[in-house]
Design an enzyme around this catalytic site. Structure first.
Site, mmCIF file in Angstrom:
data_model
loop_
_atom_site.group_PDB
_atom_site.id
_atom_site.type_symbol
_atom_site.label_atom_id
_atom_site.label_comp_id
_atom_site.label_asym_id
_atom_site.label_seq_id
_atom_site.Cartn_x
_atom_site.Cartn_y
_atom_site.Cartn_z
ATOM 1 N N HIS A 105 0.769 -1.161 -0.168
ATOM 2 C CA HIS A 105 0.086 0.139 0.065
ATOM 3 C C HIS A 105 0.988 1.296 0.094
ATOM 4 O O HIS A 105 1.087 1.785 1.004
ATOM 5 C CB HIS A 105 -1.114 0.059 1.403
ATOM 6 C CG HIS A 105 -1.875 0.978 1.120
ATOM 7 N ND1 HIS A 105 -3.390 0.684 1.577
ATOM 8 C CD2 HIS A 105 -1.936 2.229 0.413
ATOM 9 C CE1 HIS A 105 -4.138 2.053 1.326
ATOM 10 N NE2 HIS A 105 -3.267 2.884 0.864
ATOM 11 N N ASN A 138 -4.661 6.212 -7.493
ATOM 12 C CA ASN A 138 -5.124 7.550 -7.381
ATOM 13 C C ASN A 138 -3.937 8.677 -7.902
ATOM 14 O O ASN A 138 -3.676 9.513 -7.335
ATOM 15 C CB ASN A 138 -5.677 7.902 -6.176
ATOM 16 C CG ASN A 138 -4.841 7.919 -5.141
ATOM 17 O OD1 ASN A 138 -3.889 6.914 -5.122
ATOM 18 N ND2 ASN A 138 -5.273 8.438 -3.958
ATOM 19 N N HIS A 180 -10.811 0.853 0.381
ATOM 20 C CA HIS A 180 -10.874 1.919 1.431
ATOM 21 C C HIS A 180 -12.223 1.808 2.118
ATOM 22 O O HIS A 180 -13.045 2.445 1.645
ATOM 23 C CB HIS A 180 -10.570 3.124 0.735
ATOM 24 C CG HIS A 180 -10.522 4.631 1.516
ATOM 25 N ND1 HIS A 180 -9.304 4.954 1.752
ATOM 26 C CD2 HIS A 180 -11.379 5.087 2.324
ATOM 27 C CE1 HIS A 180 -9.701 6.216 2.365
ATOM 28 N NE2 HIS A 180 -10.930 6.248 2.819
ATOM 29 N N ASP A 230 0.788 2.654 3.774
ATOM 30 C CA ASP A 230 0.134 3.511 3.367
ATOM 31 C C ASP A 230 0.724 4.963 3.046
ATOM 32 O O ASP A 230 0.440 5.997 3.498
ATOM 33 C CB ASP A 230 -1.125 3.934 4.074
ATOM 34 C CG ASP A 230 -2.305 4.776 3.385
ATOM 35 O OD1 ASP A 230 -2.061 5.001 2.131
ATOM 36 O OD2 ASP A 230 -3.018 5.379 4.199
ATOM 37 N N HIS A 240 3.066 14.124 0.664
ATOM 38 C CA HIS A 240 2.292 15.382 0.444
ATOM 39 C C HIS A 240 3.380 16.529 0.423
ATOM 40 O O HIS A 240 4.366 16.772 1.044
ATOM 41 C CB HIS A 240 1.241 15.829 1.377
ATOM 42 C CG HIS A 240 0.096 15.052 1.082
ATOM 43 N ND1 HIS A 240 -0.722 14.787 -0.062
ATOM 44 C CD2 HIS A 240 -0.457 14.002 1.883
ATOM 45 C CE1 HIS A 240 -1.508 13.986 0.146
ATOM 46 N NE2 HIS A 240 -1.445 13.570 1.195
#
Length: 444
Positions: free
Chosen positions: A62, A96, A181, A310, A314
């Site tokens: 992930h 995504n 999710h 995960d 950013h």
């Protein structure tokens, strides 16, 4: 490539039933032999420092690599460099991106970029729905044929029960899981943190446990109806774990993962650094202590199959926004191993073989990937750990393009000493392995 003989090293490989001293001979990028007292022949002999452990290459199922389209956050190059520094020889990347990986051309782009970079193995995961809009299924067969190993609308839940049913039915035809999710958007309703006393005190709109667990209950039920494999991503709520346990007891094909931040931190972390630290904002949110403790128990008793990071990079400018406007997510590839060794193994929660199951053997099993064991003839994907070496996490020193972590400044017990991918040294910590030979192409 010069053959390499790792001599009399401590090998932990639960699939092969090994937990002791062995020799590993690497030739032409593959495991040539595993045994005791192997002859060196023409191989370069390497003996590891006392305390080091060799495991099958770690696999993170992930990860957000952000490329294509969000290269200001991460690229396939920087993300895979972060992976090998964290001990991961392979990563599975979420769809995504921009454009979304909902068709074969995007999958092929990712695989080509990963091959050109040549650091870690990259396994793309395709979208469930076109544009991740929750309306029309993608061409799952095309995605699988292009190289996708699973499908998910991660970042968003699979929108409807009917869509989830169809996704599971079609995915099962290609022997891949659907990763969900789990989140009820109507219960989340713009929340930014766990619904509890801490969020109330800080004036932050909360997300209740039920927003996750209701969706898990739905997915387990639909997996039972279809006989297909559903995998619950980044589980955080104790009620969700209860649903997964019940599904496993009924023989349903359900697996689940948990992240290090969900078994280490609680929502009390939101008070750190004066409060409203956006590096404590992730989705699902950090829960209360009872949920954190339930995740630890699930790791202990086998109810949870996988530890996944995960990894969600950013840009600093994005995380500098107000708490409710900042994006969810933290980086995790380079902090996972120290956190796992310190808070699970050294704390006596699980043993090292169980950790290798969670970080290598089970991720390979869940996604049907190569690896997860050290087997003769297979590519030499190996992780060398130094469980007793102290590590201080420094955000500025992370190899990821982004530095958004709540663990900056933490000192933990347990380090990655080296990572080998296909017999090549992809990463080496020279403070632990002084004089490590340059095998193939070395990246420091």
């Amino acid at each position: 490539m010069t053959p390499l003989l790792l001599k009399n090293v401590h090998v932990v490989d639960p699939v092969a039933g090994r937990n002791g001293k062995f020799d590993i001979l690497v030739e032409n990028g593959r495991i040539a032999r595993v045994g005791r007292d192997l002859p060196a022949g023409s191989a370069q002999v390497v003996e590891l420092p006392s305390g080091c452990v060799v495991t099958p290459g770690l696999i993170d199922i992930h990860v957000h690599l952000r490329e294509p389209g969000q290269e200001h956050k991460e690229t396939i190059a920087t993300g895979t460099q972060s992976a090998v520094a964290g001990g991961f020889t392979a990563v599975a990347c979420m769809p995504n991106t921009d454009p979304i990986n909902d068709n074969a051309s995007v999958t092929q782009f990712i695989l080509k970029r990963a091959a050109d970079v040549g650091v870690a193995r990259v396994y793309p995961i395709g979208a469930v729905s076109i544009g991740q809009n929750g309306e029309q299924l993608t061409e799952i067969g095309d995605l699988r044929n292009a190289g996708c190993v699973a499908i998910t609308d991660d970042g968003r839940p699979v929108a409807t029960s009917l869509l989830m049913r169809r996704a599971l039915e079609y995915a099962s035809m290609f022997n891949i899981p659907v990763i969900d999710h789990c989140e009820d958007p109507t219960l989340k309703a713009g929340g930014s943190a766990h619904e509890g006393a801490v969020a109330a005190m800080l004036g932050i709109k909360g997300i209740p446990n039920a927003a996750e667990s209701i969706w898990v209950e739905r997915d387990v039920s639909i997996a039972e109806m279809t006989g297909a494999h559903v995998h619950v991503a980044h589980m955080s709520a104790r009620q969700s774990l209860r649903a997964v346990r019940a599904g496993k007891e009924r023989g349903i094909r359900v697996t689940a993962e948990v992240t290090p931040h969900h078994f280490v931190l609680t929502d009390e972390a939101l008070r750190s650094n004066g409060g409203y630290d956006t590096n404590t904002k992730m989705n699902p949110p950090l829960r209360e202590a009872a949920d954190r403790d339930a995740m630890i128990e699930g790791l202990r008793d086998g109810s949870i199959d996988v530890i996944a990071t995960d990894h969600a990079p950013h840009h600093a400018d994005e995380k500098a926004l107000e708490f409710d406007r900042a994006p969810f997510g933290i980086v995790g590839l380079e902090t996972a191993v120290p956190l796992c060794l310190d808070r699970l193994v050294h704390a006596g929660v699980i043993g090292l073989p169980r950790l290798v199951e969670l970080l290598s053997a089970n991720p390979a099993r869940v996604l049907g990937l190569p690896g997860g064991t050290i087997r003769e003839g297979d590519p030499a994907d190996l992780t060398i750990l130094s469980p007793d070496t102290p590590v201080t996490i420094e955000a500025k020193s992370l190899r990821s393009k982004s530095k958004n972590t709540p663990f900056d400044g933490w000192t933990l017990k347990g380090a990655v000493a080296a990572t080998m991918v296909g017999g090549r040294t992809a990463y080496v910590n020279e403070s632990i392995l002084r004089g490590w030979p340059a095998v193939g192409e070395t990246r420091k």
